[in-house]
Design a protein around this motif. Structure first.
Motif, PDB file in Angstrom:
ATOM      1  N   ILE A 196       0.848  -1.184   0.000  1.00  0.00           N
ATOM      2  CA  ILE A 196       0.000   0.000   0.000  1.00  0.00           C
ATOM      3  C   ILE A 196       0.887   1.239   0.000  1.00  0.00           C
ATOM      4  O   ILE A 196       1.745   1.400   0.868  1.00  0.00           O
ATOM      5  CB  ILE A 196      -0.924  -0.002   1.238  1.00  0.00           C
ATOM      6  N   ALA A 197       0.683   2.116  -0.985  1.00  0.00           N
ATOM      7  CA  ALA A 197       1.429   3.372  -1.082  1.00  0.00           C
ATOM      8  C   ALA A 197       0.637   4.470  -0.380  1.00  0.00           C
ATOM      9  O   ALA A 197      -0.573   4.598  -0.571  1.00  0.00           O
ATOM     10  CB  ALA A 197       1.661   3.740  -2.527  1.00  0.00           C
ATOM     11  N   ILE A 198       1.331   5.244   0.444  1.00  0.00           N
ATOM     12  CA  ILE A 198       0.711   6.385   1.121  1.00  0.00           C
ATOM     13  C   ILE A 198       1.606   7.598   0.915  1.00  0.00           C
ATOM     14  O   ILE A 198       2.818   7.468   0.720  1.00  0.00           O
ATOM     15  CB  ILE A 198       0.495   6.109   2.624  1.00  0.00           C
ATOM     16  N   PRO A 199       1.036   8.806   0.939  1.00  0.00           N
ATOM     17  CA  PRO A 199       1.857  10.011   0.765  1.00  0.00           C
ATOM     18  C   PRO A 199       2.804  10.203   1.945  1.00  0.00           C
ATOM     19  O   PRO A 199       2.433   9.966   3.093  1.00  0.00           O
ATOM     20  CB  PRO A 199       0.848  11.144   0.671  1.00  0.00           C
ATOM     21  N   PHE A 200       4.013  10.621   1.637  1.00  0.00           N
ATOM     22  CA  PHE A 200       5.024  10.843   2.677  1.00  0.00           C
ATOM     23  C   PHE A 200       4.840  12.223   3.286  1.00  0.00           C
ATOM     24  O   PHE A 200       4.644  13.211   2.590  1.00  0.00           O
ATOM     25  CB  PHE A 200       6.430  10.728   2.081  1.00  0.00           C
ATOM     26  N   VAL A 201       4.897  12.271   4.621  1.00  0.00           N
ATOM     27  CA  VAL A 201       4.855  13.523   5.366  1.00  0.00           C
ATOM     28  C   VAL A 201       6.139  13.595   6.194  1.00  0.00           C
ATOM     29  O   VAL A 201       6.513  12.615   6.849  1.00  0.00           O
ATOM     30  CB  VAL A 201       3.614  13.567   6.303  1.00  0.00           C
ATOM     31  N   GLU A 202       6.808  14.724   6.144  1.00  0.00           N
ATOM     32  CA  GLU A 202       8.063  14.898   6.888  1.00  0.00           C
ATOM     33  C   GLU A 202       7.818  14.644   8.372  1.00  0.00           C
ATOM     34  O   GLU A 202       6.862  15.141   8.956  1.00  0.00           O
ATOM     35  CB  GLU A 202       8.601  16.315   6.675  1.00  0.00           C
ATOM     36  N   GLY A 203       8.669  13.817   8.995  1.00  0.00           N
ATOM     37  CA  GLY A 203       8.536  13.504  10.413  1.00  0.00           C
ATOM     38  C   GLY A 203       7.640  12.301  10.683  1.00  0.00           C
ATOM     39  O   GLY A 203       7.344  11.990  11.835  1.00  0.00           O
ATOM     40  N   MET A 204       7.200  11.600   9.649  1.00  0.00           N
ATOM     41  CA  MET A 204       6.322  10.429   9.798  1.00  0.00           C
ATOM     42  C   MET A 204       7.123   9.261  10.371  1.00  0.00           C
ATOM     43  O   MET A 204       8.256   9.019   9.971  1.00  0.00           O
ATOM     44  CB  MET A 204       5.749  10.056   8.431  1.00  0.00           C
ATOM     45  N   ASN A 205       6.519   8.555  11.335  1.00  0.00           N
ATOM     46  CA  ASN A 205       7.171   7.361  11.861  1.00  0.00           C
ATOM     47  C   ASN A 205       6.439   6.116  11.363  1.00  0.00           C
ATOM     48  O   ASN A 205       5.419   6.208  10.676  1.00  0.00           O
ATOM     49  CB  ASN A 205       7.281   7.396  13.387  1.00  0.00           C
ATOM     50  N   ALA A 206       6.952   4.949  11.701  1.00  0.00           N
ATOM     51  CA  ALA A 206       6.398   3.697  11.186  1.00  0.00           C
ATOM     52  C   ALA A 206       4.973   3.467  11.666  1.00  0.00           C
ATOM     53  O   ALA A 206       4.127   2.990  10.906  1.00  0.00           O
ATOM     54  CB  ALA A 206       7.298   2.533  11.593  1.00  0.00           C
ATOM     55  N   ALA A 207       4.668   3.815  12.905  1.00  0.00           N
ATOM     56  CA  ALA A 207       3.309   3.632  13.431  1.00  0.00           C
ATOM     57  C   ALA A 207       2.303   4.486  12.666  1.00  0.00           C
ATOM     58  O   ALA A 207       1.198   4.024  12.349  1.00  0.00           O
ATOM     59  CB  ALA A 207       3.280   3.973  14.918  1.00  0.00           C
ATOM     60  N   GLN A 208       2.669   5.706  12.345  1.00  0.00           N
ATOM     61  CA  GLN A 208       1.775   6.580  11.585  1.00  0.00           C
ATOM     62  C   GLN A 208       1.563   6.054  10.165  1.00  0.00           C
ATOM     63  O   GLN A 208       0.456   6.133   9.629  1.00  0.00           O
ATOM     64  CB  GLN A 208       2.338   8.001  11.546  1.00  0.00           C
ATOM     65  N   ALA A 209       2.611   5.508   9.566  1.00  0.00           N
ATOM     66  CA  ALA A 209       2.486   4.963   8.218  1.00  0.00           C
ATOM     67  C   ALA A 209       1.531   3.771   8.199  1.00  0.00           C
ATOM     68  O   ALA A 209       0.688   3.655   7.309  1.00  0.00           O
ATOM     69  CB  ALA A 209       3.859   4.543   7.690  1.00  0.00           C
ATOM     70  N   ILE A 210       1.621   2.917   9.201  1.00  0.00           N
ATOM     71  CA  ILE A 210       0.722   1.760   9.285  1.00  0.00           C
ATOM     72  C   ILE A 210      -0.706   2.223   9.508  1.00  0.00           C
ATOM     73  O   ILE A 210      -1.647   1.704   8.903  1.00  0.00           O
ATOM     74  CB  ILE A 210       1.196   0.803  10.392  1.00  0.00           C
ATOM     75  N   GLU A 211      -0.875   3.247  10.346  1.00  0.00           N
ATOM     76  CA  GLU A 211      -2.216   3.773  10.610  1.00  0.00           C
ATOM     77  C   GLU A 211      -2.827   4.395   9.350  1.00  0.00           C
ATOM     78  O   GLU A 211      -3.993   4.165   9.026  1.00  0.00           O
ATOM     79  CB  GLU A 211      -2.144   4.815  11.727  1.00  0.00           C
ATOM     80  N   HIS A 212      -2.053   5.174   8.603  1.00  0.00           N
ATOM     81  CA  HIS A 212      -2.553   5.829   7.390  1.00  0.00           C
ATOM     82  C   HIS A 212      -2.844   4.829   6.273  1.00  0.00           C
ATOM     83  O   HIS A 212      -3.690   5.081   5.416  1.00  0.00           O
ATOM     84  CB  HIS A 212      -1.573   6.890   6.890  1.00  0.00           C
TER      85      HIS A 212
END
Length: 106
Positions: A19-35
């Motif tokens: 799953i591709a999600i947009p990158f946001v500066e300061g994003m951590n792994a937990a936020q990426a999984i949530e998004h």
């Protein structure tokens, strides 16, 4: 493949997710999984074992653009047990001939 994205990858027993999600500066792994909303598609056991391109990370690891967050699932069988089972099926030892000595049927 744009470098302004982060991918979340998970391989279930019966299907795979990337799953591709947009990158946001300061994003951590937990936020990426949530998004990625992957938890709505498949049940993932806690605690999570994560990696980025095969390197183990934690949930609070900061990501870079283009990273692939991999969610690892537990092993079904230990690799050493696989080797033991294979050795029992095809024994090779001091008093037995190995597979390379098998005669062909011609």
């Amino acid at each position: 493949m744009s470098q302004t994205q982060v991918w979340v990858a998970y391989a279930a027993v019966d299907q795979q997710f990337l799953i591709a999600i947009p990158f946001v500066e300061g994003m951590n792994a937990a936020q990426a999984i949530e998004h990625s909303q992957i938890r709505e598609k498949v049940v993932i056991d806690e605690p999570l074992q994560l990696g980025v391109f095969g390197v183990k990370i934690t949930l609070d690891t900061l990501l870079k653009a283009g990273d692939r967050v991999e969610i690892y699932r537990p092993l079904m069988i230990h690799p050493q047990d696989i080797r033991r089972n294979r050795a029992q099926k095809n024994p090779v030892g001091r008093f037995q001939r190995g597979n390379r000595f098998k005669q062909s049927g011609s």
